[in-house]
Design a protein around this motif. Structure first.
Motif, short mmCIF file in Angstrom:
data_model
loop_
_atom_site.label_atom_id
_atom_site.label_comp_id
_atom_site.label_asym_id
_atom_site.label_seq_id
_atom_site.Cartn_x
_atom_site.Cartn_y
_atom_site.Cartn_z
N ALA A 1 -7.60 -9.34 4.69
CA ALA A 1 -9.10 -10.07 5.49
C ALA A 1 -10.25 -9.07 6.00
O ALA A 1 -9.86 -8.20 6.05
CB ALA A 1 -8.19 -11.30 5.89
N THR A 2 -11.53 -10.14 6.11
CA THR A 2 -12.61 -8.55 6.36
C THR A 2 -12.72 -9.64 8.20
O THR A 2 -13.24 -10.90 7.65
CB THR A 2 -13.74 -9.19 6.00
OG1 THR A 2 -13.51 -7.94 4.30
CG2 THR A 2 -14.57 -8.55 5.69
N PHE A 3 -13.47 -9.17 8.52
CA PHE A 3 -13.52 -9.35 9.97
C PHE A 3 -14.96 -8.93 10.39
O PHE A 3 -14.86 -7.78 10.74
CB PHE A 3 -12.37 -9.24 10.35
CG PHE A 3 -11.16 -10.16 10.90
CD1 PHE A 3 -10.66 -11.81 10.52
CD2 PHE A 3 -10.01 -9.15 10.62
CE1 PHE A 3 -10.02 -12.02 10.86
CE2 PHE A 3 -8.80 -9.66 9.99
CZ PHE A 3 -8.66 -10.89 10.02
N THR B 1 -2.97 -6.96 13.93
CA THR B 1 -1.48 -7.73 14.37
C THR B 1 -2.17 -9.33 13.16
O THR B 1 -1.15 -9.87 12.19
CB THR B 1 -1.19 -8.22 15.46
OG1 THR B 1 -1.04 -7.16 16.17
CG2 THR B 1 -0.46 -9.15 15.26
N VAL B 2 -3.16 -9.38 13.06
CA VAL B 2 -3.80 -10.93 12.42
C VAL B 2 -3.66 -10.49 10.97
O VAL B 2 -3.51 -11.22 9.81
CB VAL B 2 -5.85 -10.89 12.77
CG1 VAL B 2 -6.14 -12.54 12.32
CG2 VAL B 2 -5.33 -11.34 14.60
N GLU B 3 -4.27 -8.69 10.56
CA GLU B 3 -4.25 -8.91 9.40
C GLU B 3 -2.83 -9.42 8.57
O GLU B 3 -3.15 -9.68 7.65
CB GLU B 3 -4.77 -7.60 8.51
CG GLU B 3 -6.55 -7.24 9.09
CD GLU B 3 -6.84 -5.90 8.95
OE1 GLU B 3 -7.59 -5.39 8.55
OE2 GLU B 3 -5.68 -4.84 8.86
N SER B 4 -1.93 -8.41 9.43
CA SER B 4 -0.65 -8.53 8.40
C SER B 4 0.10 -10.37 9.23
O SER B 4 0.53 -10.50 7.78
CB SER B 4 0.25 -7.15 10.07
OG SER B 4 0.33 -8.39 10.92
N GLN B 5 -0.42 -11.27 9.82
CA GLN B 5 -0.26 -12.51 9.61
C GLN B 5 -0.54 -12.85 8.53
O GLN B 5 -0.12 -13.69 7.73
CB GLN B 5 -0.59 -12.63 10.52
CG GLN B 5 0.46 -12.36 12.29
CD GLN B 5 -0.69 -13.02 13.27
OE1 GLN B 5 -1.56 -13.90 13.16
NE2 GLN B 5 0.25 -12.50 14.91
N LYS C 1 0.37 -15.38 2.72
CA LYS C 1 0.18 -14.50 1.20
C LYS C 1 0.91 -14.57 0.29
O LYS C 1 1.76 -14.57 -0.84
CB LYS C 1 -0.58 -13.37 0.56
CG LYS C 1 -2.26 -13.94 1.29
CD LYS C 1 -3.55 -12.76 1.08
CE LYS C 1 -4.44 -13.36 2.06
NZ LYS C 1 -5.77 -12.42 1.75
N LYS C 2 1.88 -13.72 1.20
CA LYS C 2 3.24 -13.13 0.42
C LYS C 2 4.55 -13.73 0.56
O LYS C 2 5.89 -13.45 -0.45
CB LYS C 2 3.79 -11.43 0.78
CG LYS C 2 4.32 -10.99 1.73
CD LYS C 2 4.53 -10.15 2.51
CE LYS C 2 5.23 -9.46 3.30
NZ LYS C 2 5.85 -7.96 3.87
N ASP D 1 -5.15 -19.52 1.47
CA ASP D 1 -4.96 -18.17 2.81
C ASP D 1 -5.41 -17.73 2.71
O ASP D 1 -5.45 -15.54 3.42
CB ASP D 1 -3.71 -17.37 1.65
CG ASP D 1 -2.51 -18.10 1.34
OD1 ASP D 1 -2.00 -19.18 2.05
OD2 ASP D 1 -1.62 -18.30 0.07
N GLU D 2 -7.45 -17.70 3.11
CA GLU D 2 -8.06 -17.20 3.85
C GLU D 2 -7.88 -17.95 5.45
O GLU D 2 -8.05 -18.91 5.74
CB GLU D 2 -9.33 -17.66 4.19
CG GLU D 2 -9.23 -16.40 1.45
CD GLU D 2 -8.87 -15.04 1.87
OE1 GLU D 2 -9.74 -14.62 2.40
OE2 GLU D 2 -8.19 -14.43 1.08
#
Length: 505
Positions: A2-4, A21-25, A30-31, A243-244
């Motif tokens: 994701a791009t923030f 942390t947010v990217e891992s969430q 997705k997985k 999932d975005e």
């Protein structure tokens, strides 16, 4: 990935979280989460201890004579009681739209039985009558600010029980009464840690002030109450159906409370060695306190007996300098048998004596939980199972139905043959054999969370729940299941549950 934007980053860090942390969430959405590898349901044949009266009494005595470095009662009480009144809200909407509701509807039953509720007063509600106008009046006064305002208040401050002397107790007050009975410290104190929402703190403080002095005098106790909040940093980002990251109407990211799994952070801050956990709504009229208290003491006694056995084994392992000696081998054999019999832990075989000794020490040196289990008679709750872990070991776990693969015939068969469920009635030991506090965050299984479907501003979204407090957050604890009577489980999930015998005088 994701791009923030810079605005996103400021929003994320302002909550005490991090972009990583947010990217891992987002990646977790997705997985997905792996399904739990179920070996079998925990049953009285293997996995659930069923004590006879003599054994139960022995457990109580063990608790009452054990040395404990402080005790606390931990009560999850966050959130409003909106779910408790969901059907009443729906009925009131019908009435306000000019439609009738049946006498058999939730609102109809509430109105017809209004005198049986602890929050009833004739001054507010009048005498019951069989009319649509009265049903509407009752529903609006129970829910609305012009009456009790229960539609927006936390469940803990709602009046649950009325007694012959005129006293009306909230759910929170009943937890105070319970605490003085079975969680009293040697110095005459009772410690309660109550997890609440920040906006509800004044309501809980008022509920405490209303009874604290009277209860302390009546029961000869001193209450130490800590109100604690779920950290905003534990909230998880929501995503859309692709999932975005989900965006609100103003373009901001949407964060949601991550379920009761976030409370492991609150529990981790408790300094007491022994902690009893019970949900805010699982209380009964004091007429059942003797049964409730006895079996809470049974769980406490079983936890402390387990603690002492484990500590003794760890001290013996420390004393064994040579892992290849006959005495060390015999000790390891004994520990393996203990783990299998008491905790349903089977460890993988290893030809390396040192490796075996270290593995067994690591299996023993963990936080302990003893969970009450009641016979499954259709009530909601997590189920007890024996599962296989990533390292090849088996263990006892509490699983929610969403963690079970419905396409796996073995898992479905285990679910159907489960005999008990967990009513969130736990006793925990949080210190190791050297008297040091465990860092509970080191014993969480990050793969034991789950996703749920929600909506916001009329749009569908996916929400991420952290591993549940008594599920994945305690995945790597040493666990024992003990059967307790159904009389000890009296949750109030909807307001009409207060009409059950356990909640009436």
């Amino acid at each position: 990935m994701a791009t923030f934007s810079q605005k996103d980053i400021e929003q994320i860090t302002g909550r005490g979280s991090s972009v990583e942390t947010v990217e891992s969430q987002v990646e977790r959405f997705k997985k997905g989460f792996p399904w739990m590898n179920i070996v079998a349901p925990a049953t009285p044949e293997r996995g659930i201890s069923v004590l006879d009266e003599a054994q139960a009494d022995a457990a109580v005595k063990y608790y009452e004579s054990a040395k404990i470095a402080g005790k606390s009662k931990f009560v999850p009480a966050s959130g409003a009681a909106s779910r408790m009144f969901k059907d009443i809200f729906s009925g009131l909407a019908e009435l306000e739209a000019g439609n009738d509701v049946a006498a058999t509807s939730a609102v109809g039953k509430l109105a017809a039985n209004i005198e049986s509720f602890a929050f009833y007063t004739e001054e507010m509600f009048g005498k019951p009558e069989d009319s649509q106008a009265f049903r509407k009046d009752v529903a609006s006064k129970v829910l609305g600010a012009e009456g009790l305002g229960y539609g927006s208040k936390p469940k803990g401050v709602i009046k649950f029980h009325r007694y012959a002397d005129g006293e009306c107790r909230t759910a929170f007050a009943e937890h105070l009464v319970e605490a003085q009975n079975y969680m009293r410290n040697e110095d005459g104190t009772a410690n309660l840690v109550v997890t609440i929402s920040p906006e509800h703190k004044p309501l809980f403080e008022a509920a405490l002030a209303e009874v604290k002095a009277a209860y302390e005098q009546k029961y000869g106790i001193k209450y130490n109450i800590e109100f604690t909040f779920q950290d905003k940093a534990t909230d998880t980002v929501a995503v859309d159906m692709n999932d975005e990251p989900f965006r609100t109407d103003d373009g901001s990211l949407l964060f949601r409370p991550a379920g009761h799994g976030a409370l492991i952070y609150n529990l981790n801050k408790v300094e007491s060695e022994v902690v009893s956990i019970k949900n805010i709504d699982n209380v009964s009229n004091e007429k059942l306190l003797a049964t409730t208290a006895k079996y809470k003491k049974v769980l406490l006694g079983e936890a402390l007996r387990l603690r002492d056995q484990i500590f003794a084994y760890l001290e013996k392992l420390d004393a064994e300098q040579d892992a290849m000696s006959d005495s060390c081998k015999a000790l390891c054999d004994e520990i393996e048998s203990f783990l299998d019999k008491e905790l349903c832990i089977k460890v993988p075989e290893t030809a390396c004596p040192n490796c075996r000794k270290k593995l067994l020490a690591s299996k023993l040196n963990r936080p302990i939980r003893v969970c009450g289990m009641v016979k499954n008679e259709g009530e909601p709750g997590g189920g007890p199972f024996v599962i296989a872990g990533k390292d090849g070991s088996t263990s006892l776990q509490v699983l929610e139905s969403v963690q079970i693969n419905k396409d796996d015939e073995t898992a479905v068969a285990a679910l159907k043959s489960a005999t008990h469920f967990n009513p969130v009635d736990l006793v925990c030991c949080l210190k190791n054999y050297k008297g040091e506090k465990f860092d509970l965050l080191q014993f969480v299984d990050p793969d034991a969370g789950f996703m749920s479907s929600k909506s916001f501003q009329g749009r569908e979204l996916k929400a991420l729940e952290l591993p549940g407090l008594w599920n994945g957050s305690m995945s790597d604890w040493n666990t024992k299941f003990v059967e307790v009577p159904l009389d000890t489980f009296n949750p109030v999930k909807v307001v009409l549950d207060l009409l059950r015998t356990a909640h009436q005088s």
